[in-house]
Motif scaffolding. Structure first.
Motif, PDB file in Angstrom:
ATOM      1  N   THR A 168       0.819  -1.213   0.000  1.00 22.48           N
ATOM      2  CA  THR A 168       0.000   0.000   0.000  1.00 22.48           C
ATOM      3  C   THR A 168       0.856   1.267   0.000  1.00 22.48           C
ATOM      4  N   TYR A 169       1.997   1.216   0.670  1.00 21.97           N
ATOM      5  CA  TYR A 169       2.902   2.370   0.722  1.00 21.97           C
ATOM      6  C   TYR A 169       3.438   2.713  -0.667  1.00 21.97           C
ATOM      7  N   SER A 170       3.866   1.677  -1.404  1.00 23.99           N
ATOM      8  CA  SER A 170       4.529   1.909  -2.691  1.00 23.99           C
ATOM      9  C   SER A 170       3.664   2.687  -3.687  1.00 23.99           C
ATOM     10  N   PRO A 171       2.417   2.277  -3.946  1.00 22.86           N
ATOM     11  CA  PRO A 171       1.620   3.046  -4.906  1.00 22.86           C
ATOM     12  C   PRO A 171       1.242   4.441  -4.414  1.00 22.86           C
ATOM     13  N   LEU A 172       1.074   4.619  -3.100  1.00 27.62           N
ATOM     14  CA  LEU A 172       0.782   5.965  -2.599  1.00 27.62           C
ATOM     15  C   LEU A 172       1.951   6.890  -2.968  1.00 27.62           C
ATOM     16  N   ARG A 173       3.176   6.390  -2.841  1.00 35.50           N
ATOM     17  CA  ARG A 173       4.350   7.206  -3.199  1.00 35.50           C
ATOM     18  C   ARG A 173       4.464   7.349  -4.721  1.00 35.50           C
ATOM     19  N   VAL A 217      -9.805   4.591  -0.327  1.00 35.65           N
ATOM     20  CA  VAL A 217      -9.348   3.215  -0.106  1.00 35.65           C
ATOM     21  C   VAL A 217     -10.568   2.319  -0.227  1.00 35.65           C
ATOM     22  N   VAL A 218     -10.489   1.350  -1.130  1.00 34.76           N
ATOM     23  CA  VAL A 218     -11.618   0.448  -1.320  1.00 34.76           C
ATOM     24  C   VAL A 218     -11.330  -0.857  -0.596  1.00 34.76           C
ATOM     25  N   GLY A 219     -12.229  -1.222   0.307  1.00 33.57           N
ATOM     26  CA  GLY A 219     -12.041  -2.477   1.027  1.00 33.57           C
ATOM     27  C   GLY A 219     -11.305  -2.256   2.319  1.00 33.57           C
ATOM     28  N   LEU A 220     -11.887  -2.763   3.402  1.00 37.22           N
ATOM     29  CA  LEU A 220     -11.244  -2.561   4.700  1.00 37.22           C
ATOM     30  C   LEU A 220     -10.863  -3.923   5.255  1.00 37.22           C
ATOM     31  N   GLY A 221      -9.758  -4.455   4.754  1.00 38.84           N
ATOM     32  CA  GLY A 221      -9.246  -5.732   5.243  1.00 38.84           C
ATOM     33  C   GLY A 221      -7.781  -5.570   5.552  1.00 38.84           C
ATOM     34  N   GLY A 222      -7.028  -6.640   5.372  1.00 41.01           N
ATOM     35  CA  GLY A 222      -5.601  -6.601   5.679  1.00 41.01           C
ATOM     36  C   GLY A 222      -4.878  -5.477   4.959  1.00 41.01           C
ATOM     37  N   LEU A 223      -5.079  -5.367   3.641  1.00 46.06           N
ATOM     38  CA  LEU A 223      -4.442  -4.287   2.885  1.00 46.06           C
ATOM     39  C   LEU A 223      -5.103  -2.945   3.169  1.00 46.06           C
ATOM     40  N   GLY A 224      -6.414  -2.951   3.142  1.00 46.28           N
ATOM     41  CA  GLY A 224      -7.149  -1.696   3.235  1.00 46.28           C
ATOM     42  C   GLY A 224      -6.882  -0.922   4.515  1.00 46.28           C
ATOM     43  N   HIS A 225      -6.882  -1.634   5.646  1.00 45.46           N
ATOM     44  CA  HIS A 225      -6.715  -0.889   6.897  1.00 45.46           C
ATOM     45  C   HIS A 225      -5.315  -0.286   7.001  1.00 45.46           C
ATOM     46  N   VAL A 226      -4.339  -0.980   6.436  1.00 44.59           N
ATOM     47  CA  VAL A 226      -2.978  -0.422   6.440  1.00 44.59           C
ATOM     48  C   VAL A 226      -2.883   0.749   5.464  1.00 44.59           C
ATOM     49  N   ALA A 227      -3.595   0.644   4.317  1.00 43.97           N
ATOM     50  CA  ALA A 227      -3.605   1.743   3.349  1.00 43.97           C
ATOM     51  C   ALA A 227      -4.138   3.017   3.997  1.00 43.97           C
ATOM     52  N   VAL A 228      -5.192   2.879   4.799  1.00 39.57           N
ATOM     53  CA  VAL A 228      -5.756   4.051   5.481  1.00 39.57           C
ATOM     54  C   VAL A 228      -4.705   4.667   6.402  1.00 39.57           C
ATOM     55  N   LYS A 229      -4.026   3.840   7.158  1.00 42.46           N
ATOM     56  CA  LYS A 229      -3.029   4.361   8.097  1.00 42.46           C
ATOM     57  C   LYS A 229      -1.886   5.060   7.367  1.00 42.46           C
ATOM     58  N   MET A 230      -1.411   4.443   6.286  1.00 44.98           N
ATOM     59  CA  MET A 230      -0.316   5.053   5.525  1.00 44.98           C
ATOM     60  C   MET A 230      -0.768   6.397   4.936  1.00 44.98           C
ATOM     61  N   ALA A 231      -1.961   6.390   4.322  1.00 45.49           N
ATOM     62  CA  ALA A 231      -2.456   7.613   3.688  1.00 45.49           C
ATOM     63  C   ALA A 231      -2.638   8.733   4.707  1.00 45.49           C
ATOM     64  N   LYS A 232      -3.172   8.389   5.861  1.00 49.28           N
ATOM     65  CA  LYS A 232      -3.333   9.402   6.915  1.00 49.28           C
ATOM     66  C   LYS A 232      -1.973   9.940   7.354  1.00 49.28           C
ATOM     67  N   ALA A 233      -1.002   9.054   7.485  1.00 48.80           N
ATOM     68  CA  ALA A 233       0.337   9.496   7.893  1.00 48.80           C
ATOM     69  C   ALA A 233       0.950  10.446   6.867  1.00 48.80           C
ATOM     70  N   PHE A 234       0.571  10.271   5.580  1.00 50.66           N
ATOM     71  CA  PHE A 234       1.058  11.178   4.547  1.00 50.66           C
ATOM     72  C   PHE A 234       0.304  12.503   4.545  1.00 50.66           C
ATOM     73  N   GLY A 235      -0.752  12.592   5.355  1.00 47.28           N
ATOM     74  CA  GLY A 235      -1.510  13.840   5.412  1.00 47.28           C
ATOM     75  C   GLY A 235      -2.691  13.885   4.464  1.00 47.28           C
TER      76      GLY A 235
END
Lengths: 360, 360
Positions: free
Chosen positions: A171-176, A189-207
């Protein structure tokens, strides 16, 4: 004559393997190579259960060679290093993700994108180029070339950090790469599972300002309160989807079930990007107009190179990002797989390998 | 009570219109507005026939209101300018492409991307600000707001340059935006028709190495000898496609017939881009794995903004780029449409309006 699992290599190992397409795991004794001059050997402490492990165990992608010992979110402590290893010493905390080898000379490898190397070696399931099988982290110890071993950041928990080795980098790689890592970006973020919940955290950390799309209305509270997403949209609700039209710079789509893409494209602003991480079985269908009118992009992404994976771990340590996990003993793994199939986990199982895997 | 095309505006005009979905064009007397303070009025000299004209007259996209006068590759000579027009004077050679209006205030308009303005007004078939419908260049004269008038470069032929106003910008814009305009870049062009042949010329002018993909083996000589493409591949030949796997930085896909996308994705290098500029009727099917493995992109593009269109004309003039055309009198237009449907033209018809359209 093909060697047995146990005699293939000189060093004894043990773990849990699936032997056929039922995907049922059971204890197995096998073997690993001696520590070569560039190898790092480590005792496995924790290993995350990735949905890919389940796909492989059941041979859903048609590439599995049995027996398969999955696990590519592996964290442990170094027990031995080869004579030419420079970055690690006995006692270090380390991790191994989805790759344990690549050619190290092609254009992709030279630009730190080992994930695109045409002769890469995955951590498990697909035969190495020397013909032997690679076995993953549902096992007592791992051995890997130094280049593919990650340094574990001091402040990053070992258990809840393990899933970052696949879900995190994926999830980090495509956000960058797709420029969705700037403050104020509007990211879905579509889908709130293993990938999705981490994607939310990464995206929030990026602001980013984060919108979660889910078909499960009940996940709203977890999304907003638990994960601090800014908005939640029920993707089956036409009105809600319509209200989101042309609002997002990018969308990270983690869903591997078949689902309609065109409404998600509608949510993108012109020049917006829809990045597919999950791999639905059926091809995605879209009218060309949905891309042309607005110059929108559909792309895919998978894991990341080793350099970026290290960068992601350090970023996570700095921002306090870990996965939300359920720690399980290894003999729970079959039940865990059943539950995973039903998405009945918040949000990743992690196997407490060192404390539950016993030598035979 | 709704006014007729003849009485709706004060200035008499005449052209060729389709009156129903048979798409047959016949003479029509209609009218255009008086020259407003920011308007430029010009006598039409030439008008290119775009495949979109054919789609529109037959109502293939379900958006047509009859009578419809198509034509959005229009070149002419200025006959009158409004009091607040700064950039043009009587006698100037000018062009109008696919747009005659936009909101002028949204993000897209502010960034010279009027083509992505959600309220843009097409040169024909669109409701104008005053509620009447726009009529295109198969007519004796045009009137348009100065902002949407292109200055015709001195050295650019009027007749063979007119198709650049749609085909030119439609292929130039994505080559620039997606970074395929650097010397040495490997670019594919799918389809050798009105759009495709211009795409090859622009890509070559940018210094690219160009591969043409076509289902018609007979087009090989034209592609290599006529258009100076570097390679030619019959896209239905699996061996030829296999030899091209992983070789291209980007592909401009001009084909509007339904065709498989996955083989084109395989020909892209990692992070390569497939850009759709043709509009297939049926939805595309894209296997997610084809995007995920190699982080590839599928996207679309439609024309360009006014600023970029001007830049494209100047670039074409500088590099001697024109379309390959067949000049026809306006009463040939129905036969021309039948031939466009069969792709029986090398490669664009251009109507010699001034010399063949007679006042009724």
């Amino acid at each position: 004559m093909a060697k047995s699992l146990e005699s293939e290599h000189p060093i004894k190992a043990y773990g849990y393997a699936a032997h056929d397409t039922t995907g049922t795991f059971s204890p197995v004794t096998f073997s690993r190579r001696v520590t070569g001059e560039k190898d790092v050997r480590f005792k496995v402490l924790y290993c995350g259960v990735c949905h890919s492990d389940l796909h492989y165990a059941k041979n859903e992608w048609g590439v599995t060679t049995y027996p398969v010992i999955p696990g590519h979110e592996i964290v442990g402590v170094v027990t031995e290093v080869g004579s030419k290893v420079e970055k690690f010493k006995v006692g270090d905390k380390v991790g191994v993700g989805c790759l344990v080898g690549s050619c190290r000379s092609c254009e992709s490898c030279s630009s730190d994108c080992e994930q695109f190397c045409p002769t890469q070696t995955l951590t498990y399931g697909v035969p190495n180029f020397d013909g032997t099988q690679a076995y993953g982290g549902y096992s007592d110890h791992m051995i890997s070339d130094e280049h593919f071993v990650l340094r574990w950041p001091e402040n990053l928990p070992l258990d809840s950090g393990a899933p970052l080795l696949c879900a995190g980098i994926t999830t980090y790689s495509p956000l960058r790469y797709f420029g969705l890592d700037k403050p104020g970006m509007k990211v879905g973020v579509v889908g709130l599972g293993g990938l999705g919940h981490v994607a939310v955290k990464m995206a929030k950390a990026f602001g980013a300002d984060v919108t979660v799309f889910s078909t499960t209305a009940a996940k709203k509270q977890e999304a907003i309160e638990g994960l601090k997403a800014d908005h939640f949209i029920n993707s089956r609700d036409e009105e809600e989807m319509k209200a989101a039209a042309s609002t997002l710079d990018g969308i990270i789509d983690t869903v591997s079930g078949n689902h309609p893409i065109v409404p998600l494209l509608g949510a993108l602003k012109p020049n917006g990007k829809l990045v597919l991480l999950g791999a639905p079985e059926k091809p995605v269908e879209l009218a060309a107009f949905a891309l042309i009118l607005g110059r929108k992009i559909v792309a895919g992404s998978a894991i990341g190179g080793l350099k970026e994976t290290q960068e992601m771990l350090d970023f996570s340590a700095k921002h306090g990002i870990t996965a939300d996990i359920e720690l399980i003993p290894i003999d729970y793994v079959n039940t865990a797989m059943d539950r995973l199939l039903k998405s009945d986990v918040r949000y990743r199982f992690v196997i407490d390998v060192a404390n539950s895997l016993k030598a035979e | 009570m709704a006014k007729s095309p003849e009485s709706e505006h004060p200035i008499k005009a005449y052209g060729y219109a389709a009156r129903d979905s048979s798409g047959v064009l016949s003479p029509l007397t209609f009218s255009r507005r008086a020259t407003g303070e920011k308007d430029v009025r010009f006598k039409v000299l030439y008008c290119g026939i775009c495949h979109s004209d054919l789609h529109s007259i037959k109502n293939d996209w379900g958006m047509t209101t009859y009578p419809l006068i198509p034509g959005h590759e229009i070149v002419g000579v200025v006959t009158e300018v409004g009091s607040k027009v700064h950039n043009f004077k009587v006698g100037d050679k000018v062009g109008v492409g696919c747009l005659v209006g936009s909101c002028r205030s949204c993000q897209s308009c502010a960034n010279d991307l009027e083509n992505y303005c959600p309220k843009n007004i097409l040169t024909y078939g669109s409701p104008y600000y005053d509620g009447t419908r726009t009529y295109g260049g198969y007519s004796d004269h045009m009137v348009a707001d100065e902002h949407f008038i292109l200055r015709w470069p001195k050295n650019l032929p009027l007749d063979s340059g007119s198709p650049l106003l749609c085909a030119g910008i439609t292929t130039y814009s994505p080559l620039r935006y997606f970074g395929l305009d650097k010397p040495g870049v490997k670019v594919g062009v799918v389809g050798l028709g009105g759009l495709g042949h211009v795409a090859v010329k622009f890509a070559k002018a940018f210094g690219a190495e160009v591969t043409v993909f076509s289902t018609t083996p007979a087009k090989k000589q034209e592609a290599l000898d006529g258009l100076k493409a570097d390679h030619f591949i019959v896209s239905k030949d699996p061996e030829q496609m296999k030899s091209a796997v992983g070789s291209l930085d980007g592909i401009i896909d001009t084909v509007s017939a339904t065709h498989p996308i996955a083989p084109l994705l395989s020909v892209l290098k990692r992070e390569g881009k497939l850009i759709l500029v043709g509009i297939p009727e049926k939805p595309l099917e894209i296997p997610a794995f084809s995007l995920i493995m190699g982080r590839k992109i599928v996207t679309g593009s439609v024309i360009g903004g006014l600023k970029e269109t001007q830049e494209m004309l100047d670039f074409a003039s500088e590099h001697g780029i024109t379309a390959d055309i067949e000049l026809i009198p306006i009463d040939y237009v129905n036969t021309a449409m039948e031939r466009v449907l069969k792709s029986d033209v090398r490669y664009r018809f251009v109507i010699d309006v001034a010399n063949s359209l007679k006042a009724p």
